[in-house]
Design a protein around this motif. Sequence first.
Motif, PDB file in Angstrom:
ATOM      1  N   ALA A  13      -4.058  25.325 -39.232  1.00 56.21           N
ATOM      2  CA  ALA A  13      -3.457  26.121 -38.167  1.00 56.21           C
ATOM      3  C   ALA A  13      -3.196  25.294 -36.924  1.00 56.21           C
ATOM      4  O   ALA A  13      -2.829  25.806 -35.895  1.00 56.21           O
ATOM      5  CB  ALA A  13      -4.382  27.280 -37.808  1.00 56.21           C
ATOM      6  N   SER A  14      -3.395  23.942 -37.017  1.00 54.06           N
ATOM      7  CA  SER A  14      -3.200  23.119 -35.841  1.00 54.06           C
ATOM      8  C   SER A  14      -1.765  23.153 -35.369  1.00 54.06           C
ATOM      9  O   SER A  14      -0.867  23.210 -36.153  1.00 54.06           O
ATOM     10  CB  SER A  14      -3.501  21.675 -36.091  1.00 54.06           C
ATOM     11  N   THR A  15      -1.599  23.060 -34.067  1.00 59.70           N
ATOM     12  CA  THR A  15      -0.269  23.006 -33.482  1.00 59.70           C
ATOM     13  C   THR A  15       0.163  21.556 -33.429  1.00 59.70           C
ATOM     14  O   THR A  15      -0.568  20.722 -32.950  1.00 59.70           O
ATOM     15  CB  THR A  15      -0.294  23.563 -32.054  1.00 59.70           C
ATOM     16  N   ASP A 144      -2.622  18.342 -32.309  1.00 57.16           N
ATOM     17  CA  ASP A 144      -3.732  19.071 -31.704  1.00 57.16           C
ATOM     18  C   ASP A 144      -4.923  19.038 -32.658  1.00 57.16           C
ATOM     19  O   ASP A 144      -4.827  19.478 -33.801  1.00 57.16           O
ATOM     20  CB  ASP A 144      -3.293  20.513 -31.429  1.00 57.16           C
ATOM     21  N   LEU A 145      -6.056  18.525 -32.196  1.00 55.52           N
ATOM     22  CA  LEU A 145      -7.253  18.427 -33.034  1.00 55.52           C
ATOM     23  C   LEU A 145      -8.243  19.567 -32.797  1.00 55.52           C
ATOM     24  O   LEU A 145      -9.322  19.573 -33.384  1.00 55.52           O
ATOM     25  CB  LEU A 145      -7.965  17.093 -32.769  1.00 55.52           C
ATOM     26  N   SER A 178      -8.555  18.473 -27.501  1.00 56.32           N
ATOM     27  CA  SER A 178      -8.560  17.223 -28.267  1.00 56.32           C
ATOM     28  C   SER A 178      -7.188  16.976 -28.895  1.00 56.32           C
ATOM     29  O   SER A 178      -6.585  17.887 -29.460  1.00 56.32           O
ATOM     30  CB  SER A 178      -9.616  17.274 -29.369  1.00 56.32           C
ATOM     31  N   GLN A 179      -6.726  15.747 -28.788  1.00 50.90           N
ATOM     32  CA  GLN A 179      -5.438  15.371 -29.361  1.00 50.90           C
ATOM     33  C   GLN A 179      -5.521  13.975 -29.964  1.00 50.90           C
ATOM     34  O   GLN A 179      -6.393  13.183 -29.610  1.00 50.90           O
ATOM     35  CB  GLN A 179      -4.333  15.382 -28.301  1.00 50.90           C
ATOM     36  N   GLN A 281      -5.741   7.821 -33.212  1.00 56.06           N
ATOM     37  CA  GLN A 281      -5.543   7.344 -31.838  1.00 56.06           C
ATOM     38  C   GLN A 281      -5.767   8.538 -30.911  1.00 56.06           C
ATOM     39  O   GLN A 281      -4.910   9.391 -30.786  1.00 56.06           O
ATOM     40  CB  GLN A 281      -4.134   6.751 -31.678  1.00 56.06           C
ATOM     41  N   TYR A 282      -6.936   8.562 -30.237  1.00 56.11           N
ATOM     42  CA  TYR A 282      -7.438   9.780 -29.609  1.00 56.11           C
ATOM     43  C   TYR A 282      -7.244   9.811 -28.095  1.00 56.11           C
ATOM     44  O   TYR A 282      -7.311   8.773 -27.425  1.00 56.11           O
ATOM     45  CB  TYR A 282      -8.936   9.917 -29.906  1.00 56.11           C
ATOM     46  N   ASN A 283      -7.061  11.044 -27.580  1.00 53.54           N
ATOM     47  CA  ASN A 283      -7.026  11.207 -26.126  1.00 53.54           C
ATOM     48  C   ASN A 283      -8.453  11.239 -25.587  1.00 53.54           C
ATOM     49  O   ASN A 283      -9.440  11.121 -26.337  1.00 53.54           O
ATOM     50  CB  ASN A 283      -6.234  12.457 -25.726  1.00 53.54           C
ATOM     51  N   ASP A 284      -8.594  11.423 -24.283  1.00 52.69           N
ATOM     52  CA  ASP A 284      -9.902  11.317 -23.634  1.00 52.69           C
ATOM     53  C   ASP A 284     -10.888  12.371 -24.142  1.00 52.69           C
ATOM     54  O   ASP A 284     -12.069  12.077 -24.368  1.00 52.69           O
ATOM     55  CB  ASP A 284      -9.732  11.435 -22.114  1.00 52.69           C
ATOM     56  N   VAL A 285     -10.419  13.611 -24.331  1.00 52.20           N
ATOM     57  CA  VAL A 285     -11.315  14.690 -24.780  1.00 52.20           C
ATOM     58  C   VAL A 285     -11.852  14.386 -26.177  1.00 52.20           C
ATOM     59  O   VAL A 285     -13.055  14.491 -26.441  1.00 52.20           O
ATOM     60  CB  VAL A 285     -10.568  16.044 -24.779  1.00 52.20           C
ATOM     61  N   ALA A 286     -10.958  14.003 -27.089  1.00 50.94           N
ATOM     62  CA  ALA A 286     -11.381  13.687 -28.455  1.00 50.94           C
ATOM     63  C   ALA A 286     -12.276  12.450 -28.481  1.00 50.94           C
ATOM     64  O   ALA A 286     -13.229  12.379 -29.261  1.00 50.94           O
ATOM     65  CB  ALA A 286     -10.154  13.467 -29.339  1.00 50.94           C
ATOM     66  N   THR A 287     -11.990  11.496 -27.610  1.00 50.54           N
ATOM     67  CA  THR A 287     -12.794  10.273 -27.545  1.00 50.54           C
ATOM     68  C   THR A 287     -14.233  10.582 -27.145  1.00 50.54           C
ATOM     69  O   THR A 287     -15.190  10.080 -27.750  1.00 50.54           O
ATOM     70  CB  THR A 287     -12.172   9.281 -26.541  1.00 50.54           C
TER      71      THR A 287
END
Length: 298
Positions: A13-15, A144-145, A178-179, A281-287
Amino acid sequence: MKINKLYAGIALASTMILTGCGDDNEVGPTVNNELDYTVFDPFTDMSNDEYQDGWGKLAYKLSNNGLIQTISTVVGSSPTAYQNSRSDDDELEYYAGKNAFAAVPENFDSKFYKINFVDSDTFTLKVQSNNSTFNSTYDIATLDLTGVGKQPRNATTGIDTDLDYFPDGFNATFPSGSQCYIFLETPNQTFYTFSEDEDEGSMTIDEWITNQQEWYTVTNVVKEYVGLNNELPAVRYTDEDGDIIAAIRYNGLIYSASYSQEGIQEKENTDPGVSEVYCNQYNDVATKFLETQIKANY
């Protein structure tokens, strides 16, 4: 160096936002022509004469000024265990096209690589050396994770992340915000790329094709010459999956190569509803989430 190798409810269901489509109202992942992302790298560490699992972290800042890489150790036998495990050798990567050839370090060097952001989700890369230039355009696909967790072993759809390395029974999922990013290359010209450490031995192009035919389905074979003076034999064929497999003979050795065709975006799945997508390759939230989980589980 390929920027892509720059060396990424729940999954179904991820966007997904595929950017770079020319809509001025879209907001891409970059801020002020700068994209920050992180890649994690599991490695084997030695501690007290025993091997143990470790994790390294590579933080990137991509901008018109170039690519800055910061390397650190998340988990290891020492604060610099991961840095120490990496080779100091700066391998070369080669680009070869008609009347064009460039030998550049795989590690980013602004002398050879020029980046320019076209908009918030598109940038161009110019590789230049030996009076030759190779140009490509990259679109940034953002996944979108939120709610994505460790994939089942038999998964055929969804998003595969570094959680795949975590122990069986791990059930935490990425938090909201998370992205991860996938860079999709469209070459502005046709060329081959190959790396210094990917030679397959001393043989002719015909011998290489014969070896390939022993193991793979080889169709649509194309032989040609590329390089500064078109002196390098090159070959490519289509395999049973419809992928193009290529090789180049350079300094007496055959090198496994990638073939990039002018105007054709590289073939990479970005729709987790159709098939499994690998993204690391992760953004800050996912990192922050991943770093916390690595420290808690390793």
